[in-house]
Design a protein around this motif. Structure first.
Motif, mmCIF file in Angstrom:
data_model
loop_
_atom_site.group_PDB
_atom_site.id
_atom_site.type_symbol
_atom_site.label_atom_id
_atom_site.label_comp_id
_atom_site.label_asym_id
_atom_site.label_seq_id
_atom_site.Cartn_x
_atom_site.Cartn_y
_atom_site.Cartn_z
ATOM 1 N N HIS A 197 0.826 -1.207 0.000
ATOM 2 C CA HIS A 197 0.000 0.000 0.000
ATOM 3 C C HIS A 197 0.864 1.263 0.000
ATOM 4 C CE1 HIS A 197 -3.314 -2.679 0.762
ATOM 5 N NE2 HIS A 197 -2.764 -3.096 1.895
ATOM 6 N N ILE A 198 0.462 2.262 -0.771
ATOM 7 C CA ILE A 198 1.235 3.495 -0.880
ATOM 8 C C ILE A 198 1.250 4.264 0.440
ATOM 9 C CG2 ILE A 198 -0.690 4.908 -1.696
ATOM 10 C CD1 ILE A 198 3.045 5.057 -2.791
ATOM 11 N N THR A 199 0.214 4.112 1.260
ATOM 12 C CA THR A 199 0.204 4.786 2.560
ATOM 13 C C THR A 199 1.326 4.253 3.458
ATOM 14 O OG1 THR A 199 -1.501 3.202 3.263
ATOM 15 C CG2 THR A 199 -2.245 5.379 2.530
ATOM 16 N N GLN A 200 1.633 2.959 3.333
ATOM 17 C CA GLN A 200 2.757 2.381 4.082
ATOM 18 C C GLN A 200 4.080 2.955 3.575
ATOM 19 O OE1 GLN A 200 1.374 -1.691 3.097
ATOM 20 N NE2 GLN A 200 1.863 -2.188 5.235
ATOM 21 N N SER A 201 4.199 3.080 2.252
ATOM 22 C CA SER A 201 5.414 3.657 1.666
ATOM 23 C C SER A 201 5.609 5.090 2.141
ATOM 24 C CB SER A 201 5.330 3.621 0.134
ATOM 25 O OG SER A 201 5.182 2.301 -0.335
ATOM 26 N N LEU A 202 4.520 5.834 2.201
ATOM 27 C CA LEU A 202 4.576 7.222 2.667
ATOM 28 C C LEU A 202 5.066 7.285 4.107
ATOM 29 C CD1 LEU A 202 3.867 10.184 1.921
ATOM 30 C CD2 LEU A 202 1.602 9.757 2.892
ATOM 31 N N GLN A 203 4.530 6.415 4.950
ATOM 32 C CA GLN A 203 4.950 6.398 6.354
ATOM 33 C C GLN A 203 6.422 6.023 6.483
ATOM 34 O OE1 GLN A 203 2.407 4.126 8.949
ATOM 35 N NE2 GLN A 203 3.740 4.367 10.734
ATOM 36 N N PHE A 204 6.864 5.062 5.665
ATOM 37 C CA PHE A 204 8.264 4.647 5.718
ATOM 38 C C PHE A 204 9.192 5.787 5.300
ATOM 39 C CE2 PHE A 204 11.889 3.225 3.148
ATOM 40 C CZ PHE A 204 12.664 2.669 4.156
ATOM 41 N N VAL A 205 8.914 6.407 4.162
ATOM 42 C CA VAL A 205 9.785 7.473 3.648
ATOM 43 C C VAL A 205 9.826 8.652 4.614
ATOM 44 C CG1 VAL A 205 10.090 9.161 1.792
ATOM 45 C CG2 VAL A 205 9.503 6.787 1.241
ATOM 46 N N ASN A 206 8.679 9.019 5.164
ATOM 47 C CA ASN A 206 8.629 10.144 6.099
ATOM 48 C C ASN A 206 9.340 9.840 7.411
ATOM 49 O OD1 ASN A 206 7.214 11.801 4.351
ATOM 50 N ND2 ASN A 206 5.203 11.203 5.139
ATOM 51 N N GLY A 207 9.525 8.557 7.711
ATOM 52 C CA GLY A 207 10.178 8.181 8.957
ATOM 53 C C GLY A 207 11.660 7.878 8.819
ATOM 54 N N LEU A 208 12.223 8.084 7.617
ATOM 55 C CA LEU A 208 13.642 7.803 7.401
ATOM 56 C C LEU A 208 14.528 8.715 8.243
ATOM 57 C CD1 LEU A 208 13.926 7.244 3.539
ATOM 58 C CD2 LEU A 208 14.450 5.573 5.328
ATOM 59 N N SER A 209 15.607 8.155 8.743
ATOM 60 C CA SER A 209 16.578 8.946 9.500
ATOM 61 C C SER A 209 17.555 9.606 8.533
ATOM 62 C CB SER A 209 17.342 8.038 10.469
ATOM 63 O OG SER A 209 18.160 7.122 9.739
ATOM 64 N N ASP A 210 18.449 10.423 9.074
ATOM 65 C CA ASP A 210 19.455 11.096 8.252
ATOM 66 C C ASP A 210 20.476 10.121 7.678
ATOM 67 O OD1 ASP A 210 18.252 13.516 8.753
ATOM 68 O OD2 ASP A 210 19.563 14.017 10.445
ATOM 69 N N SER A 211 20.426 8.869 8.116
ATOM 70 C CA SER A 211 21.379 7.865 7.625
ATOM 71 C C SER A 211 21.038 7.370 6.226
ATOM 72 C CB SER A 211 21.423 6.665 8.582
ATOM 73 O OG SER A 211 21.878 7.052 9.857
ATOM 74 N N PHE A 212 19.816 7.670 5.761
ATOM 75 C CA PHE A 212 19.381 7.173 4.456
ATOM 76 C C PHE A 212 18.824 8.299 3.589
ATOM 77 C CE2 PHE A 212 19.176 3.372 7.112
ATOM 78 C CZ PHE A 212 19.813 2.441 6.297
ATOM 79 N N LEU A 213 19.139 8.222 2.310
ATOM 80 C CA LEU A 213 18.603 9.152 1.320
ATOM 81 C C LEU A 213 17.587 8.410 0.461
ATOM 82 C CD1 LEU A 213 18.689 11.879 -0.234
ATOM 83 C CD2 LEU A 213 20.503 10.869 -1.648
#
Length: 250
Positions: A197-213
């Motif tokens: 689901h795209i809503t899960q992808s949105l939550q994942f991307v918004n929760g990324l730390s500074d360690s990942f681009l």
């Protein structure tokens, strides 16, 4: 040939694993010395050879050494798998190769781990369910892969393996594994997340730390066509399978 010579020849054939193809597009694996039963008739084991073979009803099949794709399509499934179109896209985006070390979590049936095992140097696959891990181990054994290791472990907890070039997460809450991924993936390595689901992808991307681009999120759409005689039309099937988010460790 004597009966013993026939048996020896058959054992040599079935050791290599054979793929039997029908003109309908159906394919089957034959890796034993038993007769092969299909809805188009029975192929006697003594008649199996590389090339064209005929069932007891006169139906023709093509028998050839099984490719990795043939073997993967016939693996045992316990859970939903990442399909070839998505697995190929992950490889294309990350550029993993014969010297790469790769991990995946949420093994399911182990299809992705086995697919990658035929390409990269080393694969570590993590699964929290013992029944799923058992299926993964069976599939790895069936393919004879020596470079794929399985772990019954929760990926949200620290793992001892480090230095991954690529890690693929196929789990409902991948953001819970970000701390583990930060420690496990080498600088410049890839983190790929597969979600329905795209809503899960949105939550994942918004929760990324500074360690990942975050590089991109996409889906792969593949539509098969029925081509027969003078007729050609799209086959009825689901186009969407999942969303793929590609990130780079910085």
């Amino acid at each position: 040939m004597t009966e013993n010579e026939v048996r020896k020849s058959l054992r040599a054939l079935f050791t290599m694993k054979l793929c039997i193809l029908h003109r309908s597009g159906s394919s089957f694996l034959q890796d034993s010395e038993k007769d092969f039963h299909t809805k188009w008739g029975v192929v006697r084991s003594k008649d199996v050879k590389i090339g064209k073979i005929v069932s007891n009803t006169g139906e023709e099949f093509l028998c050839c050494p099984a490719s990795q794709g043939d073997l993967l399509r016939n693996l045992k499934r316990k859970a939903q798998v990442i399909l070839p179109k998505d697995a190929a896209a992950i490889i294309a985006e990350t550029g993993v190769h014969t010297e790469s070390k790769v991990g995946d979590a949420g093994s399911g049936s182990g299809w992705l781990a086995c697919f990658l095992g035929g390409i990269v140097k080393e694969v570590h696959s993590y699964e929290v369910r013992e029944d799923h891990k058992k299926v993964v181990d069976e599939n790895i054994s069936r393919l004879g892969l020596k470079n794929v290791k399985t772990h019954l472990q929760d990926i949200t907890q620290p793992i001892k393996e480090k230095g991954f070039d690529l890690f693929v997460l196929d789990m409902p809450t991948p953001w819970e594994a970000l701390e583990t991924m930060t420690a496990a993936i080498k600088q410049g390595g890839f983190l790929v997340v597969y979600l329905p689901h795209i809503t899960q992808s949105l939550q994942f991307v918004n929760g990324l730390s500074d360690s990942f681009l975050h590089l991109k999120t996409f889906e792969t759409l593949q539509r098969a066509w029925m081509v027969e005689g003078k007729k050609a039309r799209p086959e009825t099937q689901q186009l969407h399978t999942g969303f793929i988010s590609v990130c780079r460790k910085v």
